[in-house]
Write an enzyme that holds these catalytic residues in place. Structure first.
Site, PDB file in Angstrom:
ATOM      1  N   ARG A  50      43.814  27.980  46.667  1.00 15.20           N
ATOM      2  CA  ARG A  50      44.320  26.733  47.236  1.00 15.20           C
ATOM      3  C   ARG A  50      43.757  26.386  48.612  1.00 15.20           C
ATOM      4  O   ARG A  50      43.541  25.250  48.959  1.00 15.20           O
ATOM      5  CB  ARG A  50      45.828  26.863  47.388  1.00 15.20           C
ATOM      6  CG  ARG A  50      46.568  25.936  46.480  1.00 15.20           C
ATOM      7  CD  ARG A  50      48.022  26.052  46.656  1.00 15.20           C
ATOM      8  NE  ARG A  50      48.454  27.311  47.285  1.00 15.20           N
ATOM      9  CZ  ARG A  50      49.702  27.565  47.604  1.00 15.20           C
ATOM     10  NH1 ARG A  50      50.627  26.654  47.407  1.00 15.20           N
ATOM     11  NH2 ARG A  50      50.052  28.710  48.144  1.00 15.20           N
ATOM     12  N   LYS A 183      41.530  51.886  30.475  1.00 18.12           N
ATOM     13  CA  LYS A 183      41.457  53.232  31.067  1.00 18.12           C
ATOM     14  C   LYS A 183      40.676  54.146  30.142  1.00 18.12           C
ATOM     15  O   LYS A 183      40.903  54.159  28.928  1.00 18.12           O
ATOM     16  CB  LYS A 183      42.870  53.794  31.283  1.00 18.12           C
ATOM     17  CG  LYS A 183      43.595  53.150  32.455  1.00 18.12           C
ATOM     18  CD  LYS A 183      44.941  53.826  32.691  1.00 18.12           C
ATOM     19  CE  LYS A 183      45.775  53.061  33.695  1.00 18.12           C
ATOM     20  NZ  LYS A 183      45.599  53.472  35.068  1.00 18.12           N
ATOM     21  N   GLU A 217      55.371  57.076  38.278  1.00 16.89           N
ATOM     22  CA  GLU A 217      54.682  56.685  39.524  1.00 16.89           C
ATOM     23  C   GLU A 217      55.470  57.241  40.697  1.00 16.89           C
ATOM     24  O   GLU A 217      56.700  57.270  40.650  1.00 16.89           O
ATOM     25  CB  GLU A 217      54.625  55.161  39.635  1.00 16.89           C
ATOM     26  CG  GLU A 217      53.851  54.507  38.525  1.00 16.89           C
ATOM     27  CD  GLU A 217      53.790  52.993  38.726  1.00 16.89           C
ATOM     28  OE1 GLU A 217      52.911  52.540  39.463  1.00 16.89           O
ATOM     29  OE2 GLU A 217      54.626  52.277  38.163  1.00 16.89           O
ATOM     30  N   HIS A 241      52.128  48.228  28.782  1.00 13.85           N
ATOM     31  CA  HIS A 241      51.391  49.488  28.831  1.00 13.85           C
ATOM     32  C   HIS A 241      51.937  50.559  27.862  1.00 13.85           C
ATOM     33  O   HIS A 241      51.194  51.154  27.099  1.00 13.85           O
ATOM     34  CB  HIS A 241      51.395  50.067  30.250  1.00 13.85           C
ATOM     35  CG  HIS A 241      50.954  49.099  31.304  1.00 13.85           C
ATOM     36  ND1 HIS A 241      49.995  48.139  31.082  1.00 13.85           N
ATOM     37  CD2 HIS A 241      51.339  48.926  32.594  1.00 13.85           C
ATOM     38  CE1 HIS A 241      49.804  47.444  32.187  1.00 13.85           C
ATOM     39  NE2 HIS A 241      50.613  47.899  33.121  1.00 13.85           N
TER      40      HIS A 241
HETATM   41  C1  BG6 Z   1      51.133  47.280  36.592  1.00 16.01           C
HETATM   42  C2  BG6 Z   1      52.569  47.165  36.971  1.00 16.01           C
HETATM   43  O1  BG6 Z   1      50.872  46.560  35.414  1.00 16.01           O
HETATM   44  O2  BG6 Z   1      50.793  48.647  36.393  1.00 16.01           O
HETATM   45  C3  BG6 Z   1      52.836  47.962  38.236  1.00 16.01           C
HETATM   46  O3  BG6 Z   1      52.897  45.806  37.178  1.00 16.01           O
HETATM   47  C4  BG6 Z   1      52.383  49.393  38.056  1.00 16.01           C
HETATM   48  O4  BG6 Z   1      54.222  47.922  38.560  1.00 16.01           O
HETATM   49  C5  BG6 Z   1      50.949  49.462  37.550  1.00 16.01           C
HETATM   50  O5  BG6 Z   1      52.479  50.042  39.315  1.00 16.01           O
HETATM   51  C6  BG6 Z   1      50.568  50.880  37.185  1.00 16.01           C
HETATM   52  O6  BG6 Z   1      49.195  50.947  36.899  1.00 16.01           O
HETATM   53  P1  BG6 Z   1      48.390  52.290  37.084  1.00 16.01           P
HETATM   54  O7  BG6 Z   1      47.013  51.946  36.620  1.00 16.01           O
HETATM   55  O8  BG6 Z   1      48.459  52.657  38.526  1.00 16.01           O
HETATM   56  O9  BG6 Z   1      49.064  53.313  36.211  1.00 16.01           O
END
Ligand code: BG6
Length: 490
Positions: A50, A183, A217, A241
């Protein structure tokens, strides 16, 4: 390493070109591919957003961000000069299509080459941006559009987005990203299953006791707290995922790697997922939210504190027991868990095979543990198979599990490209196999919507867990109840 072939010259427009995703992931990914010689000198990366930024200011931002985001030693001054010459900045407001003059001018005359519009923006802008591309006459026969996740927040909004984009682009021009599919180790799941004859006869209910999927995480939601509140782990991680991992793990062998062969098999898995009713939800699902705690020796705040003490029932952790209703998997529980601020960043799939039907080692009976196949997704990607072996020595039979351990980093000894590097190249080559088709995204939302509704009906509470733990106690109970336990954590 496989030979790297340059992709044909392209114009890649990144909407949201000043945003976090562009700066942290897309531009570093393109930098790497450029450095490896996959991007031709006449290809162009056109960042759009923008703001009215000068070319020099934008390039200064990119340089700072690359220096910050690339691993040590990866930024190279000489190469930067090449890379920067491919980058252009153009202003374009999603809602004011008459601000697109600069973009139209940059693209003019290049109608024949591959043209990709990457929407690294909020999903609410997907429809307006697709319409802007159309009304400005920027969609060519060789155009593709990339949609980042989240694709909506439920089935209805996902359909709205798909319809809006579908009015401007054909389905085979639309690339819906789930970066887990880019991945290396996720693709290795395909290699493991279909590049070896060893596993296929065992990949079924007759040999497998249960399967665990963990995507843990250690980071919290950070700067995304406002966005994340009201979204939660089920929508943010499971809908995309984790379900993609389940699909690749559980699908029937596709006849080839052809885009539709793989996606046709994945969607059959999604359609075989048993809906989780309100009654099931009480026993088979867990919602958690992190509270204050410590990670790697550092005190960290709870989710509510990050939200400035606004009350919230958003889950930052979810665990589910799911069933796949088909001949291959009937009766095999799939346990899934994902969460933020857990003890460590750790993602893996663990397959527990069935117990031996009869032990011939009576005095050490308790020692015969089931075989495990662990597919480590991150960090330290690899595969580990544990088998029972006899401890050396005369006398009785002392058995203990030993591991056949394959670490990909040690075996292949190369840098693991980021998922976006692979996915961007696939879009530029025009191969949508690693992207989600409309029906897949919608089938995943349909199943997830069912869980959200069941949570509502059963008034499913969010349990607090201490940051730095493996999630709420109920997550362990989910497996305890079945006489099992999570393989990592407790
Ligand atoms: C994203 C999520 O799609 O994937 C995040 O929105 C998450 O919340 C991330 O932290 C994790 O990805 P990776 O590759 O670090 O496992």
């Amino acid at each position: 390493m496989a030979e790297l072939v340059p992709v044909e010259p392209f114009d890649l427009i990144i909407f949201g070109g000043t945003g976090d995703l562009a700066m942290r992931k897309l531009l570093p990914a393109l930098y790497h591919r450029d450095r490896d010689g996959q991007i031709t000198a006449d290809s162009r990366i056109i960042a759009a957003s923008r703001g009215a930024l000068s070319q020099d200011d934008y390039l200064a931002n990119v340089e700072a961000s690359l220096r910050n985001n690339l691993a040590e030693g990866e930024f190279d001054d000489v190469h930067w000069q090449n890379f920067r010459s491919r980058i252009h900045y153009a202003q374009a407001d999603a809602f004011k299509h008459d601000t697109w003059e600069q973009l139209v001018a940059v693209l003019a005359g290049n109608e024949e080459r591959v043209r990709v519009a990457y929407l690294a923006t909020a999903p609410s802008l997907f429809g307006p941006l697709a319409a802007g591309l159309k009304s400005n006459g920027l969609i060519t026969a060789a155009s593709r559009i990339v949609l980042e996740k989240p694709l909506g927040r439920d089935l209805t909004s996902a359909r709205e987005i798909n319809n809006a984009v579908g009015e401007c682009f054909r389905e085979n021009q639309i690339y819906r990203i789930d970066h887990y599919l880019g991945k290396e180790t996720v693709q290795n799941l395909l290699a493991l299953r279909f590049g070896n004859s060893l596993f296929e006869p065992l990949w079924r209910r007759s040999a497998i006791d249960h399967v665990q999927f963990t995507v843990a995480e250690d980071l919290g939601v950070g700067g995304r707290v406002e966005f994340y509140d009201g979204v939660g782990a089920l929508r943010d991680m499971v809908q995309n995922h984790l379900l993609q991992l389940v699909c690749l793990f559980a699908m029937e062998p596709p006849s080839s790697l052809d885009q539709n062969a793989v996606r046709d098999e994945k969607i059959k898995v999604l359609r075989s997922l048993k809906p989780i009713s309100a009654d099931d939800a009480r026993h088979n699902s867990v919602r958690g939210q992190y509270s204050e705690g410590a990670i790697k020796g550092k005190t960290v705040a709870g989710f509510i504190d990050e939200l400035a003490n606004k009350d919230s029932s958003t889950e930052t952790f979810v665990a589910l027991k799911l069933e796949i209703e088909n001949w291959r998997w009937s009766g095999v529980p799939f346990y899934l868990r994902t969460g933020k601020r857990l003890k460590a960043k750790h993602s893996e799939i663990v397959v527990q095979f069935q117990d031996v039907p009869h032990s011939i080692f009576p005095e050490q009976e308790f020692n015969v543990s089931p075989n495990l196949l662990r597919i480590r997704l991150q960090p330290d990607e690899g595969v580990q198979l544990s088998v029972m072996a006899k401890e050396p020595g005369p006398g009785g039979f002392d058995l203990r599990p030993v591991s056949l351990d394959l670490s990909f980093a040690e075996t292949f000894g190369v840098r693991y490209p980021d998922a976006y590097e692979r996915l961007l190249m696939e879009v530029l080559r025009g191969n949508p196999a690693l992207f989600m088709r409309r029906d897949e995204v919608e089938a995943a939302w349909e199943w997830i919507d069912g869980i959200i509704e069941s949570w509502r009906l059963s008034k499913q509470k969010v349990e607090s867990y201490v940051s730095g733990s493996w999630g709420p106690a109920a997550s362990s109970l989910l497996l305890d109840r079945d006489g099992r336990g999570w393989y990592q954590g407790d």
